[in-house]
Design an enzyme around this catalytic site. Structure first.
Site, PDB file in Angstrom:
ATOM      1  N   TYR A  53     -47.262 -37.449  43.508  1.00 34.66           N
ATOM      2  CA  TYR A  53     -48.336 -38.428  43.783  1.00 34.66           C
ATOM      3  C   TYR A  53     -47.752 -39.839  43.691  1.00 34.66           C
ATOM      4  O   TYR A  53     -47.936 -40.536  42.683  1.00 34.66           O
ATOM      5  CB  TYR A  53     -49.481 -38.287  42.766  1.00 34.66           C
ATOM      6  CG  TYR A  53     -49.871 -36.854  42.459  1.00 34.66           C
ATOM      7  CD1 TYR A  53     -50.602 -36.089  43.360  1.00 34.66           C
ATOM      8  CD2 TYR A  53     -49.509 -36.273  41.240  1.00 34.66           C
ATOM      9  CE1 TYR A  53     -50.946 -34.782  43.072  1.00 34.66           C
ATOM     10  CE2 TYR A  53     -49.856 -34.963  40.936  1.00 34.66           C
ATOM     11  CZ  TYR A  53     -50.572 -34.227  41.863  1.00 34.66           C
ATOM     12  OH  TYR A  53     -50.913 -32.933  41.561  1.00 34.66           O
ATOM     13  N   TRP A  58     -58.809 -42.355  39.000  1.00 29.33           N
ATOM     14  CA  TRP A  58     -59.102 -42.051  37.592  1.00 29.33           C
ATOM     15  C   TRP A  58     -57.823 -41.927  36.780  1.00 29.33           C
ATOM     16  O   TRP A  58     -57.835 -42.148  35.577  1.00 29.33           O
ATOM     17  CB  TRP A  58     -60.094 -40.897  37.423  1.00 29.33           C
ATOM     18  CG  TRP A  58     -59.661 -39.468  37.559  1.00 29.33           C
ATOM     19  CD1 TRP A  58     -58.681 -38.956  38.334  1.00 29.33           C
ATOM     20  CD2 TRP A  58     -60.252 -38.347  36.863  1.00 29.33           C
ATOM     21  NE1 TRP A  58     -58.633 -37.587  38.194  1.00 29.33           N
ATOM     22  CE2 TRP A  58     -59.581 -37.190  37.307  1.00 29.33           C
ATOM     23  CE3 TRP A  58     -61.281 -38.196  35.941  1.00 29.33           C
ATOM     24  CZ2 TRP A  58     -59.910 -35.909  36.835  1.00 29.33           C
ATOM     25  CZ3 TRP A  58     -61.609 -36.929  35.480  1.00 29.33           C
ATOM     26  CH2 TRP A  58     -60.924 -35.807  35.920  1.00 29.33           C
ATOM     27  N   GLY A  69     -62.032 -34.649  40.823  1.00 26.56           N
ATOM     28  CA  GLY A  69     -60.768 -34.703  40.093  1.00 26.56           C
ATOM     29  C   GLY A  69     -60.242 -33.319  39.733  1.00 26.56           C
ATOM     30  O   GLY A  69     -59.078 -33.156  39.434  1.00 26.56           O
ATOM     31  N   ASP A 113     -59.788 -30.531  41.641  1.00 23.86           N
ATOM     32  CA  ASP A 113     -59.835 -30.211  43.065  1.00 23.86           C
ATOM     33  C   ASP A 113     -60.230 -28.781  43.417  1.00 23.86           C
ATOM     34  O   ASP A 113     -61.110 -28.545  44.217  1.00 23.86           O
ATOM     35  CB  ASP A 113     -58.459 -30.468  43.685  1.00 23.86           C
ATOM     36  CG  ASP A 113     -57.971 -31.887  43.453  1.00 23.86           C
ATOM     37  OD1 ASP A 113     -58.676 -32.671  42.805  1.00 23.86           O
ATOM     38  OD2 ASP A 113     -56.882 -32.201  43.941  1.00 23.86           O
ATOM     39  N   GLU A 171     -47.731 -32.183  33.847  1.00 22.96           N
ATOM     40  CA  GLU A 171     -49.041 -32.431  34.456  1.00 22.96           C
ATOM     41  C   GLU A 171     -50.093 -31.492  33.852  1.00 22.96           C
ATOM     42  O   GLU A 171     -51.193 -31.904  33.519  1.00 22.96           O
ATOM     43  CB  GLU A 171     -48.902 -32.200  35.963  1.00 22.96           C
ATOM     44  CG  GLU A 171     -50.114 -32.554  36.794  1.00 22.96           C
ATOM     45  CD  GLU A 171     -49.857 -32.283  38.277  1.00 22.96           C
ATOM     46  OE1 GLU A 171     -48.747 -31.800  38.621  1.00 22.96           O
ATOM     47  OE2 GLU A 171     -50.762 -32.545  39.093  1.00 22.96           O
TER      48      GLU A 171
HETATM   49  C1  2M8 Z   1     -54.822 -34.234  42.104  1.00 20.97           C
HETATM   50  O1  2M8 Z   1     -55.502 -34.535  43.305  1.00 20.97           O
HETATM   51  C2  2M8 Z   1     -54.802 -34.934  44.489  1.00 20.97           C
HETATM   52  C3  2M8 Z   1     -55.852 -35.286  45.528  1.00 20.97           C
HETATM   53  O2  2M8 Z   1     -56.604 -36.368  45.077  1.00 20.97           O
HETATM   54  C4  2M8 Z   1     -53.883 -33.861  45.030  1.00 20.97           C
HETATM   55  O3  2M8 Z   1     -54.000 -32.683  44.655  1.00 20.97           O
HETATM   56  O4  2M8 Z   1     -53.031 -34.201  45.868  1.00 20.97           O
HETATM   57  C5  2M8 Z   1     -55.890 -34.019  41.010  1.00 20.97           C
HETATM   58  O5  2M8 Z   1     -55.316 -33.456  39.869  1.00 20.97           O
HETATM   59  C6  2M8 Z   1     -56.581 -35.344  40.688  1.00 20.97           C
HETATM   60  O6  2M8 Z   1     -57.460 -35.200  39.601  1.00 20.97           O
HETATM   61  C7  2M8 Z   1     -55.571 -36.436  40.368  1.00 20.97           C
HETATM   62  O7  2M8 Z   1     -56.235 -37.666  40.256  1.00 20.97           O
HETATM   63  C8  2M8 Z   1     -54.476 -36.543  41.451  1.00 20.97           C
HETATM   64  C9  2M8 Z   1     -53.336 -37.468  41.042  1.00 20.97           C
HETATM   65  O8  2M8 Z   1     -52.867 -37.151  39.754  1.00 20.97           O
HETATM   66  O9  2M8 Z   1     -53.912 -35.261  41.727  1.00 20.97           O
END
Ligand code: 2M8
Length: 457
Positions: free
Chosen positions: A54, A60, A192, A194, A429
């Site tokens: 990410y 959040w 959050g 997902d 994570e």
């Molecule tokens: C996860 O969500 C993203 C999409 O928003 C993904 O899977 O690519 C979830 O764990 C979410 O709660 C979190 O905010 C994000 C970034 O850590 O990853």
């Protein structure tokens, strides 16, 4: 799986014992690990959740990160929140992803080319998603200030206050699809959590086929084990819902007439209510009237109890607005209304029973970490993302709730268990809910940040 991203194999007993020793050396080492993780993920004015999985800014995540940063780098805590709110849309929505324009195309999927946010009305000068995430930001801002109560923090809080109020106004005015005082989420990503089993029932109605994903290149499965991530069918549905909302101009009018996913989530709405409680305290600090925030907080709690509490199971459940039914899966989402200080005793007591049950196992001396899904359910998946593994943010919220409702012994057990997870496996994570093995990103920012908060408490 990329190098270094593999599960860390540490027996849960060993690391819980490490945490129980609680000696100063353990605490110093853990703090160092957390600070190093946050420093390594700092990116000019925000912290990325993970460099690999990410690499942009998430909404959040930034709130949880700011709480941790306030202990060690308060100035960065305020920059973290300020950068996120610079991407707030004119209607008040705080987008769930703010894209870093310096990164290459394809650094994350789905990227700006899928969201096309700049085509919508009232968007900021940067590319963002069009969805939101649980509004934990007012609580985070208040806690950041309480953890570093200096004049610079107060000035930052004062500056942020109108933006936090606008965020709540957007949710109250545009997202109360059922007109019942609760916020409706329009995509599982907004929760959050997902791919939580809580979304299986509403998602089953979303038309899509896994084969659609052949046309795209998923980014997540290049950095994490596909068996730990949402499936291709989940992703195909996620994209179908994004396309529906985007093609509607991210407008919230008329959602009830056919948007494929409309759900009232207990965690999202608990955060929405907790935000009004926090705003009342912030208002008092910055010289505004706390009264309206308190009144709104009361109304949210009442609506949550009326609409999402299930007396048969003694827990809160999401409501699928397309069928007007509560979903049946028992997930950690249902425990989170405990963060509301005005939750009536009857519901708070029932949630403590649920938390202590074999499904979630919260105890003074926890044998295993808090899972995200009922560990007795036949379809629990201990390795797959939000379908069983233990996450620090949900544990941190439940712990706050236990403290708010007079259960310091259970809160202490949960705290030890969470510290034990990181002591045993690092700032992963998420973690295997039986063995404590570290999963997903090995250097995850909110794990580091919330660890700092737990250590300081
Ligand atoms: C996860 O969500 C993203 C999409 O928003 C993904 O899977 O690519 C979830 O764990 C979410 O709660 C979190 O905010 C994000 C970034 O850590 O990853």
């Amino acid at each position: 799986m990329s190098a270094g991203a593999g599960p860390t194999r540490v027996g849960v007993t060993a690391h819980l014992d490490t945490a129980r020793t609680g000696g100063p050396a353990d605490v110093v080492g853990l703090r160092r690990l957390a600070v190093d993780t946050l420093d390594a993920n700092w990116e000019h004015d925000h912290t990325v959740p993970s460099r690999t999985l990410y690499p942009h800014q998430w909404s959040w995540d930034s709130a949880f990160i700011a709480i941790g940063l306030a202990h060690v780098r308060p100035e960065r805590a305020w920059r973290e929140l300020a950068s996120l709110f610079r991407a707030q849309w004119a209607d008040g929505r705080v987008p769930h992803i703010v894209f870093n324009p310096a990164l290459r195309v394809g650094a994350y999927f789905p990227g700006p080319e899928m969201w096309r946010s700049t085509n919508a009305q009232g968007t900021p000068g940067v590319d963002t998603s069009g969805l939101v995430q649980p509004p934990v930001h007012a609580l985070a801002a208040l806690l950041a200030y309480q953890r570093a109560p200096d004049p610079a923090g107060l000035a930052a809080l004062r500056q942020l206050y109108p933006a936090l109020v606008a965020q709540q106004r957007y949710l109250a005015d545009r997202r109360d699809v059922a007109g019942d005082g609760l916020v409706c989420i329009v995509h599982p990503w907004e929760s959050g959590l997902d791919n939580s089993p809580a979304w299986d029932e509403p998602m089953a109605a979303v038309g899509a086929e896994a084969a659609v994903m052949r046309a795209y290149r998923r980014h997540d499965t290049a950095h994490a084990d596909a068996a730990h991530r949402p499936t291709d069918l989940d992703y195909a549905r996620y994209l179908a819902i994004v396309a529906a909302y985007r093609d509607h101009g991210y407008a919230d009018r008329g959602l009830a007439d056919g948007h494929p996913f409309l759900v009232e989530c207990p965690l999202f709405n608990a955060a929405f209510g907790a935000a009004e409680h926090a705003l009342a305290e912030i208002a008092a600090l910055v010289g505004d009237d706390p009264g309206p925030h308190r009144a709104r907080a009361t109304r949210v709690t009442e609506a949550l109890v009326r609409r999402l509490y299930d007396p048969d199971t003694g827990t809160f459940q999401p409501r699928d607005l397309r069928t007007d039914r509560l979903v049946s899966a028992r997930t950690v989402l249902g425990l989170t209304p405990l963060i509301l200080p005005d939750l009536p005793t009857r519901q708070a007591d029932a949630l403590v029973v649920e938390a202590r049950s074999a499904r979630f196992g919260v105890a003074r001396h926890m044998e295993r970490p808090l899972p995200t899904y009922d560990r007795t359910a036949p379809d629990v998946e201990p390795l797959r993302y939000w379908r069983g593994p233990s996450w620090l943010n949900t544990g941190w919220l439940v712990r706050r709730g236990l403290l708010a409702h007079g259960h310091p012994d259970l809160a202490a057990g949960l705290r030890r268990s969470m510290i034990g997870l990181v002591a045993g496996a690092g700032c992963h994570e998420y973690f295997h809910p039986d063995t404590g093995v570290g999963l997903g990103s090995p250097a995850f920012s909110w794990t580091a940040a919330l660890l700092l908060d737990l250590l300081a408490d």
